[in-house]
Scaffold this active site. Structure first.
Site, short mmCIF file in Angstrom:
data_model
loop_
_atom_site.label_atom_id
_atom_site.label_comp_id
_atom_site.label_asym_id
_atom_site.label_seq_id
_atom_site.Cartn_x
_atom_site.Cartn_y
_atom_site.Cartn_z
N LYS A 18 -8.09 -1.32 11.10
CA LYS A 18 -7.51 -1.89 10.42
C LYS A 18 -6.18 -0.78 9.51
O LYS A 18 -4.63 -1.57 9.28
CB LYS A 18 -8.47 -1.39 8.56
N GLU B 186 1.13 -1.52 -0.07
CA GLU B 186 0.29 0.23 0.14
C GLU B 186 0.48 1.49 0.06
O GLU B 186 1.68 1.92 0.68
CB GLU B 186 -0.89 0.02 1.20
N ASP C 129 4.48 -14.30 11.37
CA ASP C 129 3.32 -15.23 11.00
C ASP C 129 2.49 -14.40 11.00
O ASP C 129 1.50 -13.93 12.32
CB ASP C 129 2.49 -16.58 11.68
N HIS D 51 -2.65 10.05 0.05
CA HIS D 51 -2.84 9.16 -0.60
C HIS D 51 -2.72 8.71 -2.13
O HIS D 51 -2.13 8.11 -2.13
CB HIS D 51 -3.66 8.48 -0.36
C1 MEV Z 1 -6.64 2.56 4.88
O1 MEV Z 1 -5.04 1.64 4.54
C2 MEV Z 1 -6.30 2.51 6.47
C3 MEV Z 1 -7.09 3.79 6.74
O2 MEV Z 1 -8.50 3.96 6.17
C4 MEV Z 1 -7.69 3.68 8.23
C5 MEV Z 1 -8.49 4.48 8.91
O3 MEV Z 1 -9.47 5.07 8.03
O4 MEV Z 1 -7.64 5.26 9.85
C6 MEV Z 1 -6.85 4.96 5.78
#
Ligand code: MEV
Length: 429
Positions: free
Chosen positions: A270, A83, A286, A384
């Site tokens: 995430k 990413e 792992d 991003h």
């Molecule tokens: C993207 O990989 C991760 C985010 O969505 C985390 C979040 O929303 O806190 C930017």
């Protein structure tokens, strides 16, 4: 480590980056050569001995996050991740935290849990008593089943019994689970524990009259918790038209949302795992075990919630905390075999498993700070998409210096997509 050699790291060419890591004392001369020659991949004969029907390697970008200060020590963090914005975001948040002393970690113990789960128990309380009365004999048998971990200073330490009665689903039968807490030292411990559980199961069957159904490690590593903390002075959070106090309060509120709402919590967590998994992968651990454990931990209250806590202290600083269960190790599996994993451990200064756990929690906390700060201010797309532009340029077929050129133009284009990247590339040729 001489971090002056690493300043403006992201602006260096690949060759300069590798050289500066060597000059800064992060990697050895041999590792510099390995990187310069692009030999990070698993050798084919090794891969062929690792899995059935091996065909080749699946590569991920391997990079380094900068600016981390953990328990007063500067660290360059190896990350394996596809990413685009993750390494940059981690480095950015580490810089913010570094201006106020960096991160502190606490890891008090690192026991892994093995389970022998029995069916067909008639008297649950009686079986529990029988096990507890023979606790030491069970622990001794577990250690006899894997004497080498005892020689290395580890071994089975404690035991508990859990009666598993399902109150919500009346149709399900009950089970009895014996938990053995094992100090697996530097290993993640799956093999050690599985051997031990298979070793003690017949004795537990004898004691209880039940039948052992499962004899396996639990990846829910609640006896291996690592916590990272940081304190960020509010004024350092200022960005655009948002004051530092504003950003601080919005980060706190966003975390409150992720504490209340599982839909937001999953995405919030995430973001934490973007950093944790990248280091887990780079260090040859792992990631499925870590993922399973962490998300169960996020649900320990009965609802899936934010793993981080962000609050304000009396001085008005933003204070963050992240605790994670971490079933990881520093020896065994791919760790001692994979050239990139060996390099990752070297970059980190060969931390032991407790130290590595602290590093993982730190990277998770930093990653969350970067993501939530961006979300509550400019939005995530600005940073991003800047990095995504380069991936789009490559997908469109750009090579060498064309990549930056296409990416720069793409950032100014009304739509940032593959079609636009192709049009820009065609206009160059
Ligand atoms: C993207 O990989 C991760 C985010 O969505 C985390 C979040 O929303 O806190 C930017």
């Amino acid at each position: 480590m001489d971090t002056s050699k690493l300043s403006k790291f992201y602006r260096k060419t690949l060759h300069e980056k590798i050289e500066s890591l060597y000059k800064a004392g992060v990697i050895t001369e041999a590792e510099q050569t390995l990187l310069l020659e692009g030999r990070l991949d698993l050798p084919a004969d090794t891969g062929d001995n690792m899995i059935e029907n091996y065909l080749g390697n699946f590569s991920l970008p391997f990079g380094a996050a900068m600016n981390f200060v953990i328990n007063g020590q500067e660290k360059v963090i190896p990350m394996a991740i596809e990413e685009p914005s993750v390494v940059a975001a981690a480095s950015f948040a580490a810089k913010l935290a570094g201006s106020a002393g960096g991160f502190e970690t606490t890891v008090t113990k690192r026991d892994m849990i093995g389970q022998v789960t029995l069916k067909g128990i008639i008297d649950y309380d009686g079986a529990e008593r029988a096990i507890m009365n023979s606790k030491q004999a069970i622990l001794d048998r577990a250690n006899e089943a894997h004497p080498s971990i005892v020689k290395r200073g580890g071994g089975a330490r404690d035991l508990e019994v859990r009666q598993l009665h399902d109150e919500s689903q009346v149709n399900l039968p009950s089970f009895l689970s014996v938990h053995v807490h094992v100090d697996t030292q530097e290993a993640m411990g799956a093999n050690i524990i599985n051997t031990m559980m298979e070793g003690i199961a017949p004795y537990i069957e004898e004691l209880t009259g039940g039948t052992a159904l499962l004899r396996i490690l639990s990846n829910y590593a609640t006896e291996s918790l690592a916590t990272a903390r940081c304190t960020i002075p509010a004024h350092t959070l200022k960005t655009g038209h948002f004051s530092g106090e504003d950003v601080r309060d919005r980060i706190i509120e966003a975390t409150q949302v992720a504490t209340i709402d599982p839909y937001r919590a999953v995405t919030h967590n995430k973001g934490i795992m973007n950093g944790v998994d990248a280091v887990v992968t780079a260090t040859g651990n792992d990631w499925r075990a870590v993922e399973a454990s962490v998300h169960a931990f996020a649900s320990r209250s009965g609802q899936y919630r934010s793993l981080t806590q962000w609050e304000k202290n009396d001085a008005g600083d933003l204070v963050g905390r992240l605790t994670l269960p971490l079933p990881i190790g520093t020896v065994g599996g791919a760790i001692s075999i994979h050239p990139a994993a060996k390099l990752a451990h070297q970059m980190l200064g060969h931390p032991n498993a407790m130290e590595l756990s602290g590093i993982l929690a730190t990277v998770g906390l930093a990653q969350n700070l970067a993501a939530v700060r961006a979300l509550v201010t400019d939005g995530i797309q600005k940073g991003h998409m800047g990095l995504h532009a380069r991936s789009l340029a490559i997908s469109a077929g750009a090579k060498g210096p064309e990549v930056q050129h296409v990416a720069d133009q793409l950032k100014k284009a009304p739509h940032m997509n593959l079609e636009a990247a192709r049009t820009i590339l065609n206009s160059l040729n």
